[in-house]
Write a protein that holds these residues in place. Structure first.
Motif, PDB file in Angstrom:
ATOM      1  N   VAL A 115       0.861  -1.182   0.000  1.00  0.00           N
ATOM      2  CA  VAL A 115       0.000   0.000   0.000  1.00  0.00           C
ATOM      3  C   VAL A 115       0.895   1.230   0.000  1.00  0.00           C
ATOM      4  CG1 VAL A 115      -1.728   1.336   1.264  1.00  0.00           C
ATOM      5  CG2 VAL A 115      -1.864  -1.153   1.236  1.00  0.00           C
ATOM      6  N   ASP A 127      -0.233   8.434  -1.037  1.00  0.00           N
ATOM      7  CA  ASP A 127       0.142   9.626  -1.792  1.00  0.00           C
ATOM      8  C   ASP A 127       0.299  10.788  -0.809  1.00  0.00           C
ATOM      9  OD1 ASP A 127       0.326  11.866  -3.415  1.00  0.00           O
ATOM     10  OD2 ASP A 127      -1.309  11.279  -4.747  1.00  0.00           O
ATOM     11  N   ARG A 153      -7.660  11.692   0.754  1.00  0.00           N
ATOM     12  CA  ARG A 153      -7.462  10.524  -0.115  1.00  0.00           C
ATOM     13  C   ARG A 153      -7.561   9.196   0.635  1.00  0.00           C
ATOM     14  NH1 ARG A 153      -3.654  14.060  -2.831  1.00  0.00           N
ATOM     15  NH2 ARG A 153      -2.042  13.418  -1.348  1.00  0.00           N
ATOM     16  N   LYS A 185      -9.526   6.131   2.719  1.00  0.00           N
ATOM     17  CA  LYS A 185     -10.850   5.523   2.672  1.00  0.00           C
ATOM     18  C   LYS A 185     -11.718   6.165   3.757  1.00  0.00           C
ATOM     19  CE  LYS A 185      -9.602   0.957   0.852  1.00  0.00           C
ATOM     20  NZ  LYS A 185      -9.587  -0.506   1.122  1.00  0.00           N
ATOM     21  N   GLU A 243       5.593   9.799  -1.646  1.00  0.00           N
ATOM     22  CA  GLU A 243       4.965   8.488  -1.465  1.00  0.00           C
ATOM     23  C   GLU A 243       5.423   7.869  -0.154  1.00  0.00           C
ATOM     24  OE1 GLU A 243       4.372   6.775  -5.990  1.00  0.00           O
ATOM     25  OE2 GLU A 243       6.241   6.326  -4.945  1.00  0.00           O
ATOM     26  N   THR A 302      -4.806  -0.649   4.357  1.00  0.00           N
ATOM     27  CA  THR A 302      -5.460  -0.070   3.182  1.00  0.00           C
ATOM     28  C   THR A 302      -6.358   1.109   3.519  1.00  0.00           C
ATOM     29  OG1 THR A 302      -7.297  -1.659   3.311  1.00  0.00           O
ATOM     30  CG2 THR A 302      -5.404  -2.268   1.929  1.00  0.00           C
ATOM     31  N   ALA A 310      -5.231   4.735   2.386  1.00  0.00           N
ATOM     32  CA  ALA A 310      -5.045   5.113   0.980  1.00  0.00           C
ATOM     33  C   ALA A 310      -6.127   4.453   0.134  1.00  0.00           C
ATOM     34  CB  ALA A 310      -3.662   4.714   0.491  1.00  0.00           C
ATOM     35  N   LYS A 311      -7.087   5.254  -0.304  1.00  0.00           N
ATOM     36  CA  LYS A 311      -8.231   4.718  -1.053  1.00  0.00           C
ATOM     37  C   LYS A 311      -7.791   4.012  -2.331  1.00  0.00           C
ATOM     38  CE  LYS A 311     -10.868   7.887  -2.655  1.00  0.00           C
ATOM     39  NZ  LYS A 311     -11.848   9.006  -2.660  1.00  0.00           N
ATOM     40  N   ASP A 312      -6.788   4.563  -3.009  1.00  0.00           N
ATOM     41  CA  ASP A 312      -6.305   3.980  -4.268  1.00  0.00           C
ATOM     42  C   ASP A 312      -4.824   3.611  -4.153  1.00  0.00           C
ATOM     43  OD1 ASP A 312      -8.807   4.433  -5.682  1.00  0.00           O
ATOM     44  OD2 ASP A 312      -8.256   6.560  -5.675  1.00  0.00           O
ATOM     45  N   GLY A 313      -4.439   3.089  -2.985  1.00  0.00           N
ATOM     46  CA  GLY A 313      -3.021   2.904  -2.721  1.00  0.00           C
ATOM     47  C   GLY A 313      -2.447   1.525  -2.976  1.00  0.00           C
ATOM     48  N   GLU A 314      -3.258   0.526  -3.305  1.00  0.00           N
ATOM     49  CA  GLU A 314      -2.727  -0.830  -3.480  1.00  0.00           C
ATOM     50  C   GLU A 314      -1.880  -0.919  -4.744  1.00  0.00           C
ATOM     51  OE1 GLU A 314      -5.524  -4.039  -2.877  1.00  0.00           O
ATOM     52  OE2 GLU A 314      -6.728  -2.792  -1.521  1.00  0.00           O
ATOM     53  N   ARG A 315      -0.697  -1.515  -4.593  1.00  0.00           N
ATOM     54  CA  ARG A 315       0.233  -1.647  -5.714  1.00  0.00           C
ATOM     55  C   ARG A 315       0.775  -3.072  -5.788  1.00  0.00           C
ATOM     56  NH1 ARG A 315      -1.737   2.611  -6.103  1.00  0.00           N
ATOM     57  NH2 ARG A 315      -0.786   4.698  -6.278  1.00  0.00           N
TER      58      ARG A 315
END
Length: 339
Positions: free
Chosen positions: A133, A136, A147, A149, A273, A295, A298-303
């Motif tokens: 995760v 940003d 940003r 969740k 980051e 998680t 970071a709502k869009d943080g999964e990598r």
């Protein structure tokens, strides 16, 4: 593909030429830190070239354990582009040929390989992960919070309202003496069921990497440390490397607020980051329990990242090590069943 040994200065030039932000473990100073840990020593730096063009580089540390030696390159090779399966296969074959000629004592290498290849094996030890995760940190405090969740924003706002802990960057204090922080780590380890590294290892990490590459953030209540995080920094990327907290009803609030504090402080230092250091997935289901907590920040943080895999150099010896591990695992399972 061809592998070449590099001097430190040549390796640093190669990282610059690749034009990517190398992980902190791939900076030469990381070898200096790992050399203070018993059983580990610098092995060297290499480049990977395809038809004469530089495509990747790696820093290797030698590990000695149970009477054998292997090479470790954390989060490496450092590629200048996203490699295909064919490119990774060619690189691993070239590395195996190079090491067999350079140092016949090495049994295998453990390094990050995105694709499952015929030349790779699952790690003999450790729990590798292929998902992490990344928070940003751009845009300032409010944007970092926005940003998250909904659950993350709710928990952080609650912590900001109700948590009575004071937070600060205590890097300098922890570098001079780590004893107070280590007490918290011992309590965390006893609660969560793991064995912490020796106290000196954490202090050496701070001392050798220095404040440019390593920071310690802590929360205190009535003057006592109750939670802390050790974060590493490489360029614009930070990583939440270690964390510890005392038990108690306020622990969740303090940890949520500490992570938000870290994000804001690291953002002000120029980081964009903040890697939370791995979550579970189908590849590594054993660590899925971490997902809900990590998680939420970071709502869009999964990598998706390249997980650690082993590349055997002495295949017969390596297979024997796996068989010994399987036997030990079966014996432990029998013992636990009897208990």
């Amino acid at each position: 593909m061809q592998v070449k040994k590099l001097a430190r200065e040549e390796y640093e030039a190669a990282l610059t030429a690749l034009g990517v932000n190398a992980p902190v473990e791939q900076l030469p100073v990381w070898q200096e830190f790992e050399s203070t840990i018993p059983g580990r020593s610098p092995w060297g730096f290499v480049s990977f070239e395809d038809q004469g063009a530089l495509v990747a580089a790696a820093s290797f540390v030698q590990y000695e354990t149970h009477g054998y030696r292997y090479l470790r390159a954390h989060h490496a090779p450092v590629w200048g582009h996203e490699p295909s399966a064919a490119e990774e296969h060619a690189a691993m074959e070239a590395l195996a040929s190079f090491v067999r000629a350079e140092d016949k004592r090495q049994v295998f290498a453990r390094l990050a390989v995105k694709h499952e290849l015929p030349v790779t094996r699952p790690c003999l030890s450790t729990l590798p992960y292929d998902m992490t995760v990344v928070i940003d940190l751009t845009g300032g405090d409010d944007e970092i919070l926005a940003r998250m969740k909904p659950r993350g924003r709710r928990d952080v706002r609650k912590a900001l309202r109700e948590c009575q802990v004071s937070f600060a960057d205590e890097t300098e204090l922890a570098t001079s003496s780590f004893d107070e922080y280590y007490e918290v780590m011992i309590e965390t380890a006893a609660r969560d069921g793991f064995t912490p590294a020796p106290c000196e290892e954490y202090r050496n990490m701070l001392r050798i990497l220095g404040p440019e590459h390593c920071r310690l953030f802590a929360g205190r209540l009535d003057g006592q440390v109750i939670t802390w995080t050790l974060a590493t920094i490489s360029g614009e990327r930070a990583t939440r490397y270690y964390g510890a907290s005392r038990s108690g009803s306020a622990r969740a609030l303090a940890t949520d607020r500490l992570i938000y504090f870290e994000c804001c402080e690291l953002s002000r230092m120029g980081c964009t980051e903040y890697d939370q250091m791995g979550i579970g997935s189908d590849f590594q289901p054993a660590t899925k329990s971490l997902n809900t907590f990590k998680t939420k920040f970071a709502k869009d943080g999964e990598r998706c990242i390249a997980p650690d895999r082993d590349v055997p150099f002495k295949r017969g010896f390596y297979s024997a090590l796996h068989k010994v591990k399987d036997v030990r695992g079966a014996l432990r399972a029998m013992k636990n069943k009897e208990d």
